[in-house]
Scaffold this motif. Structure first.
Motif, PDB file in Angstrom:
ATOM      1  N   GLY B 217     -28.864  38.976   6.586  1.00  0.00           N
ATOM      2  CA  GLY B 217     -28.218  37.783   6.484  1.00  0.00           C
ATOM      3  C   GLY B 217     -27.207  37.321   7.388  1.00  0.00           C
ATOM      4  N   VAL B 218     -26.943  38.116   8.029  1.00  0.00           N
ATOM      5  CA  VAL B 218     -25.777  38.054   9.175  1.00  0.00           C
ATOM      6  C   VAL B 218     -26.040  36.663  10.160  1.00  0.00           C
ATOM      7  CG1 VAL B 218     -24.230  38.879  11.297  1.00  0.00           C
ATOM      8  CG2 VAL B 218     -24.778  40.117   9.095  1.00  0.00           C
ATOM      9  N   LEU B 219     -27.379  36.644  10.621  1.00  0.00           N
ATOM     10  CA  LEU B 219     -27.798  35.674  11.563  1.00  0.00           C
ATOM     11  C   LEU B 219     -28.442  34.259  10.779  1.00  0.00           C
ATOM     12  CD1 LEU B 219     -28.910  38.007  14.327  1.00  0.00           C
ATOM     13  CD2 LEU B 219     -26.872  36.642  14.489  1.00  0.00           C
ATOM     14  N   LEU B 220     -28.339  34.375   9.410  1.00  0.00           N
ATOM     15  CA  LEU B 220     -28.851  33.344   8.824  1.00  0.00           C
ATOM     16  C   LEU B 220     -28.855  31.935   8.944  1.00  0.00           C
ATOM     17  CD1 LEU B 220     -31.436  33.459   6.971  1.00  0.00           C
ATOM     18  CD2 LEU B 220     -29.865  33.723   4.512  1.00  0.00           C
ATOM     19  N   THR B 221     -27.324  31.905   9.306  1.00  0.00           N
ATOM     20  CA  THR B 221     -26.817  30.533   9.606  1.00  0.00           C
ATOM     21  C   THR B 221     -27.459  29.983  10.822  1.00  0.00           C
ATOM     22  OG1 THR B 221     -24.483  31.378   8.678  1.00  0.00           O
ATOM     23  CG2 THR B 221     -24.398  29.444   9.931  1.00  0.00           C
ATOM     24  N   ARG B 222     -27.563  30.806  11.636  1.00  0.00           N
ATOM     25  CA  ARG B 222     -27.969  30.569  13.040  1.00  0.00           C
ATOM     26  C   ARG B 222     -29.872  30.033  12.941  1.00  0.00           C
ATOM     27  NH1 ARG B 222     -27.852  34.156  18.120  1.00  0.00           N
ATOM     28  NH2 ARG B 222     -25.591  34.465  17.639  1.00  0.00           N
ATOM     29  N   TYR B 223     -30.301  30.965  12.121  1.00  0.00           N
ATOM     30  CA  TYR B 223     -31.644  30.749  12.346  1.00  0.00           C
ATOM     31  C   TYR B 223     -32.349  30.154  10.931  1.00  0.00           C
ATOM     32  CZ  TYR B 223     -31.511  33.923  16.373  1.00  0.00           C
ATOM     33  OH  TYR B 223     -31.076  34.317  17.638  1.00  0.00           O
ATOM     34  N   SER B 224     -31.692  29.711  10.012  1.00  0.00           N
ATOM     35  CA  SER B 224     -32.295  29.251   8.723  1.00  0.00           C
ATOM     36  C   SER B 224     -33.294  28.093   9.034  1.00  0.00           C
ATOM     37  CB  SER B 224     -31.275  28.531   7.946  1.00  0.00           C
ATOM     38  OG  SER B 224     -30.746  29.620   7.165  1.00  0.00           O
ATOM     39  N   GLU B 225     -32.939  27.225  10.251  1.00  0.00           N
ATOM     40  CA  GLU B 225     -33.991  26.025  10.401  1.00  0.00           C
ATOM     41  C   GLU B 225     -35.131  26.545  11.060  1.00  0.00           C
ATOM     42  OE1 GLU B 225     -31.318  23.043  12.036  1.00  0.00           O
ATOM     43  OE2 GLU B 225     -32.900  21.793  11.985  1.00  0.00           O
ATOM     44  N   LEU B 226     -34.888  27.516  11.903  1.00  0.00           N
ATOM     45  CA  LEU B 226     -36.182  28.052  12.491  1.00  0.00           C
ATOM     46  C   LEU B 226     -37.094  28.626  11.408  1.00  0.00           C
ATOM     47  CD1 LEU B 226     -37.517  28.685  15.283  1.00  0.00           C
ATOM     48  CD2 LEU B 226     -36.360  30.709  15.481  1.00  0.00           C
ATOM     49  N   LEU B 227     -36.501  29.383  10.428  1.00  0.00           N
ATOM     50  CA  LEU B 227     -37.126  30.187   9.512  1.00  0.00           C
ATOM     51  C   LEU B 227     -37.686  29.255   8.759  1.00  0.00           C
ATOM     52  CD1 LEU B 227     -34.920  33.018   8.491  1.00  0.00           C
ATOM     53  CD2 LEU B 227     -36.971  33.438   9.735  1.00  0.00           C
ATOM     54  N   LYS B 228     -37.237  28.098   8.484  1.00  0.00           N
ATOM     55  CA  LYS B 228     -37.909  26.948   7.476  1.00  0.00           C
ATOM     56  C   LYS B 228     -39.161  26.270   8.466  1.00  0.00           C
ATOM     57  CE  LYS B 228     -37.399  23.427   4.429  1.00  0.00           C
ATOM     58  NZ  LYS B 228     -37.350  21.780   4.611  1.00  0.00           N
ATOM     59  N   GLU B 229     -38.970  25.997   9.463  1.00  0.00           N
ATOM     60  CA  GLU B 229     -39.907  25.639  10.463  1.00  0.00           C
ATOM     61  C   GLU B 229     -41.229  26.307  10.218  1.00  0.00           C
ATOM     62  OE1 GLU B 229     -37.440  23.901  13.836  1.00  0.00           O
ATOM     63  OE2 GLU B 229     -39.606  24.591  14.740  1.00  0.00           O
ATOM     64  N   LEU B 230     -40.814  27.663  10.415  1.00  0.00           N
ATOM     65  CA  LEU B 230     -42.199  28.495  10.606  1.00  0.00           C
ATOM     66  C   LEU B 230     -42.745  29.175   9.129  1.00  0.00           C
ATOM     67  CD1 LEU B 230     -40.508  31.136  13.029  1.00  0.00           C
ATOM     68  CD2 LEU B 230     -42.367  29.723  13.558  1.00  0.00           C
ATOM     69  N   LYS B 231     -42.225  28.274   8.196  1.00  0.00           N
ATOM     70  CA  LYS B 231     -42.411  28.548   6.773  1.00  0.00           C
ATOM     71  C   LYS B 231     -42.577  29.977   6.301  1.00  0.00           C
ATOM     72  CE  LYS B 231     -45.363  24.432   5.967  1.00  0.00           C
ATOM     73  NZ  LYS B 231     -45.941  24.216   7.385  1.00  0.00           N
ATOM     74  N   ILE B 232     -41.474  30.896   6.516  1.00  0.00           N
ATOM     75  CA  ILE B 232     -41.302  32.163   6.392  1.00  0.00           C
ATOM     76  C   ILE B 232     -40.390  32.441   5.060  1.00  0.00           C
ATOM     77  CG2 ILE B 232     -40.261  34.411   7.176  1.00  0.00           C
ATOM     78  CD1 ILE B 232     -41.021  33.668   9.873  1.00  0.00           C
ATOM     79  N   GLU B 233     -40.954  33.140   4.049  1.00  0.00           N
ATOM     80  CA  GLU B 233     -40.227  33.240   2.645  1.00  0.00           C
ATOM     81  C   GLU B 233     -39.046  34.216   3.170  1.00  0.00           C
ATOM     82  OE1 GLU B 233     -42.851  34.735   0.124  1.00  0.00           O
ATOM     83  OE2 GLU B 233     -43.985  32.560  -0.170  1.00  0.00           O
TER      84      GLU B 233
END
Ligand code: SF4
Ligand code: SF4
Lengths: 363, 513
Positions: B217-233
């Protein structure tokens, strides 16, 4: 309808494929410090052993732990059951070591019912500690001629209430049971409540229905006792050794296994047990659909004339003809095909194995 | 006699002729509390609770006999004769209930053929790729006990090779690819390239693909958008309220990571990602506090609580007293009470892993979760890949040389590699309840399935032991049986495992006679 009667019970207890004599595969060994039972002797004879119950007085670290570790590393697929009278000064370390044994099946804590309450309390604590440390535990409750029924009841109630250990009842060597009738009604009461209470050895003083079905000593049929000095006895309570493991080979001892004491024991325990448990013979095998497949639940020890089938503490000696049929039980053959090849008597034999819990049927 | 449809009572009664032969089954487990007795038939994972009347009758008729392998045998007519004060229909119902649970045989037959239960998958469906062995945290219980160096990152080329080979070679329609580590978000290029490539290839091959990621979770703020785009659970490791989390999940400096993780969670949720929460419980006294924190502070009704295992760094810094399991039992059971109270107050049932799974195992025979059967999923349901492309039978075994099955550069097709690997064969053929001394005769063996191979290896040094937390499982399965008898509604705690129920009408009320 099929009725029970004494004769047919006796007839049904054996088929032509079964033998009478069974050499031990369950060994109870008593270990004291500086025991004469050197590693080599135990390991030399391990091929005979399917279950090894080792009894320690006080568990000494590190010597007992090392001895057990070596035993555990021996090849062979035998079960270890360990009894201790006292886990020693550092019970947690003792348990940590015991937990790493691969072959360990159960751990028994011996509790003497006539001990003063504080001592019993310590044993109960050890029992609980063992249980919480993931051991399957037994409370081996030892009674002697001084044991009061009320204190025995108190102890058993506590074990059943505070732990999920099974209780194994036995008598202290050389002691007999007082107050047999009070004792009987106490036991009957636990039995009625389906509480896990087993008899480690025979209690001829009371009604056999109470102790025979679940007795864990097989009365010279499948089990024996080795004292710390190497003497081999049919059971803990026997007075005359049949040989000494430090001098004689087990095989030879078992071949001449058959003293009067053993005969008596066979009659009192093994025979009675069969009569009590086995149902009537007769037409029952034909009630079973013949496309059922027998699935063996036992392990086999080959013998000179046939084999011994072993399941837990139960053993059954079979003739070479019986063994031939046993080898056919590959989980695929049906009763129909076995009947065709070996005749109706083979089906009776298989049925008696089913009734003794040695196999099950699947479709 | 087993069919996909449950045998109806009326059908059973048709087979119950007066001559029908009833035999008891050996090796039943009995546990008595007051006037009731729990009976477990281990081989088919069946259980029932007898009340005083049925218990008395079944015992007297010797249909049930504790402690002996031998069976009693009776014709139905004899059973009826035994005690005329019971009506025959009642006796039939008891027999029916026992028969459905494999506790008695009828004319030699049992209802379930236990050797047909719990088929093991042939090929894995879940592929867990450690794209980074390194991590931006230094949790006190990390399974790695060395400082992973920054170069322990998977290359884009390797991740693509793994994904291509998995999707092309493994004959499965549904595939899950999980990105793990270390901290997978520290190798973001590899993650993005891998995720995109996996999507393209799966759609070309017409496979159903799920992508997942476990992060600190440490980098979640930075990468949430990207993860959403990539449809990663996303699965997020969060150990509970600040004080608890910060004691365990720390940066190398020793500073706790709670602030960053909560911020990451907020950001992810704002974007519509809903990370699954996973806490590691090191002190069992925290079970309820952690659960309450998730429910009350984070508005979560579904989460996972794992207990700390004897592995890696944890071996040194934590309490692994030989009797630790009992404390976990005691507090875990409070969690069950919390779930009951929560339902009473709000009308909602929580879904807490593994509580939901255990309930499923009580209600049904299917064993959907790969870690609760033997052989477990290692090598047959899951494969793990190290950052360097080495292949292991499970995510938990990644990096352990004893279990390395080969490397992704080996030209041998993966199914062939799995069949030919001696290590894998040993796992599949030998880690079975029948081969583990303790489990062989355990009443709970088909409920629990011996537990984790990796945990056996870490604690005992081999794969032929029971789960080191054995006592926990033995106790909680039994306690849950007694609890469901008091409160049959607990079936609702099954959560999402209800999708796996073979008998959707499973009803704990029927488990009391
Ligand atoms: S690990 Fe323990 S509870 Fe689980 S199956 Fe084995 S003996 Fe039973
Ligand atoms: S090794 Fe452990 S974590 Fe891996 S599949 Fe087996 S039980 Fe599950």
């Amino acid at each position: 309808m099929i009725k029970r009667n004494g004769n047919s019970i006796r007839e049904s207890k054996k088929t032509n494929h079964q033998l009478d004599k069974l050499s031990p595969f369950v060994f109870r060994i008593e270990v004291k410090e500086n025991t004469g039972l050197a590693d080599e002797i135990v390991s030399r004879e391990l091929s005979e052993v399917f279950s090894l119950q080792i009894e320690f007085d006080c568990f000494k670290l590190p010597s007992f732990a090392e001895w057990l570790q070596k035993l555990d590393d021996q090849p062979g697929d035998f079960n270890l059951v360990i009894y201790v009278r006292n886990l020693g000064e550092d019970p947690r370390s003792a348990l940590w070591g015991l937990r790493h044994l691969k072959k360990l099946d159960e751990l028994g804590i011996i509790i003497e019912a006539s001990e003063p309450e504080e001592k019993v309390e310590v044993r109960l604590d050890e029992l609980k500690l063992a249980e919480n440390s993931s051991f399957r535990t037994r409370a081996v409750v030892e009674i002697d001629c001084r044991t009061e029924i009320s204190s025995l009841k108190k102890l058993l109630d506590r074990v059943f209430l505070e732990t999920s250990a099974s209780v194994y009842l036995r008598k202290k060597i050389g002691h007999s049971l007082n107050r047999a009738s009070e004792f009987s009604s106490l036991i009957a009461n636990y039995k009625d409540r389906l509480l896990p209470l087993v008899f480690e050895d025979c209690f001829p003083e009371i009604n056999p229905e109470l102790w025979l079905p679940e007795i864990s000593c097989r009365g010279a049929q499948g089990s024996c006792f080795i004292s710390a000095d190497g003497h081999i006895y049919p059971c803990r309570k026997s007075r005359f050794p049949e040989g000494n493991i430090l001098k004689d080979r087990l095989k030879e001892i078992f071949e001449s296994w058959g003293s009067e004491e053993i005969e008596l024991c066979l009659e009192n325990v093994a025979e009675k047990r069969k009569q009590l448990l086995l149902p009537v013979a007769g037409e029952k095998p034909f009630l079973i659909e013949s496309d059922l497949k027998p699935i063996p639940l036992f392990r086999v020890r080959e013998e000179k004339q046939g084999a011994t089938l072993i399941k837990g503490l139960d053993g059954l000696a079979v003739t070479s003809k019986g063994y031939e049929i046993i080898r056919e039980l590959d989980r695929k053959k049906t009763l129909k095909s076995l009947k065709k090849k070996y005749g109706g008597e083979a089906i009776s034999f298989i049925f008696s194995l089913f009734m003794s819990g040695f196999l099950k049927f699947e479709k | 006699m087993m069919s996909s449809k449950k045998l109806e009572f009326s059908e059973f009664k048709k087979v119950l002729t007066p001559e029908a032969i009833i035999t008891s089954v050996p090796d039943l487990y009995f546990s008595t509390r007051n006037t009731r007795t729990l009976v477990v038939e281990p081989e088919s994972a069946s259980w029932i609770i007898l009340q005083a009347a049925s218990r008395g009758f079944l015992l007297r008729s010797k249909i049930l006999r504790p402690g002996t392998n031998e069976r009693s045998w009776k014709s139905l007519a004899e059973i009826y004769e035994l005690d005329q004060s019971f009506n025959q229909n009642e006796i039939d119902w008891w027999l029916y209930s026992l028969f459905l649970r494999n506790m008695i045989t009828l004319n030699g037959q049992t209802y379930y053929q236990s050797s047909n239960l719990w088929a093991v998958q042939q090929y894995p469906h879940y592929f867990n790729i450690h794209i980074a062995e390194s991590c931006n945290l230094a949790c006190r219980y990390c399974r790695c006990d060395h400082e992973a160096n920054d170069r322990e990152l998977m290359s884009v080329e390797t991740v693509k090779k793994i994904i291509r080979r998995v999707l092309e070679e493994i004959p499965r329609e549904k595939v899950i690819i999980g990105f793990h580590g270390g901290e997978p978000l520290t190798n973001i290029d590899c993650l993005v390239a891998g995720a995109k490539y996996a999507r393209e290839l799966a759609s070309a091959l017409k496979k159903k693909l799920t992508l997942s990621l476990q992060t600190n979770g440490v980098l979640l703020t930075r990468y949430s958008e990207l993860l959403k785009e990539l449809k990663i659970e996303v699965g997020l490791s969060l150990d509970g309220p600040e004080a608890i989390h910060n004691r365990q999940r720390v940066f190398a400096s020793g500073r706790g990571s709670f602030g960053e993780v909560i911020e990451g969670l907020r950001r992810a949720r704002k974007l519509g990602l809903n990370p699954g929460l996973l806490a590691v419980i090191s002190d069992p006294q925290n079970y309820v506090e952690v659960a309450k924190f998730f429910i009350e502070n984070l508005d979560s009704r579904s989460f996972r609580l794992n207990f700390l295992c004897y592995e890696g760094r944890a071996k040194k810094g934590f309490n692994f007293e030989v009797d630790r399991a009992e404390l976990f039992v005691e507090h875990w059971l409070k969690l069950v009470d919390l779930a009951i109270d929560y339902h009473r107050e709000t009308g909602y049932w929580l879904s807490v892993d593994d509580l939901n799974l255990f309930i499923a195992h009580l209600a049904d025979k299917s064993r959907p979760q790969m870690c609760y059967r033997a052989p477990c999923g290692a090598g047959n349901s899951i494969l793990g890949f190290g950052y360097d492309g080495q292949i292991y039978p499970c995510e938990e075994l990644v990096g352990k040389d004893e279990f390395c099955l080969g490397t992704i550069d080996d030209p041998k097709p993966l199914p062939q590699l799995l069949v030919e690997s001696e290590i894998n064969q040993q796992i599949q053929q030998q880690r079975k309840v029948e081969n583990i001394k303790k489990c062989r005769t355990c009443p709970w063996r088909r409920f629990h399935g011996s537990g984790c191979l990796n945990k056996s290896f870490e604690f005992f040094g081999d794969i032929f032991h029971e789960d080191p937390m054995c006592h926990f499982y033995r106790r909680v399965f039994e306690e849950l049986m007694w609890k469901t008898a008091e409160n049959p509604d607990l079936i609702n705690l099954i959560g999402y495992y209800k999708n796996y129920l073979k008998d959707p009408e499973a009803n704990f009320l029927e488990n009391i006679i």
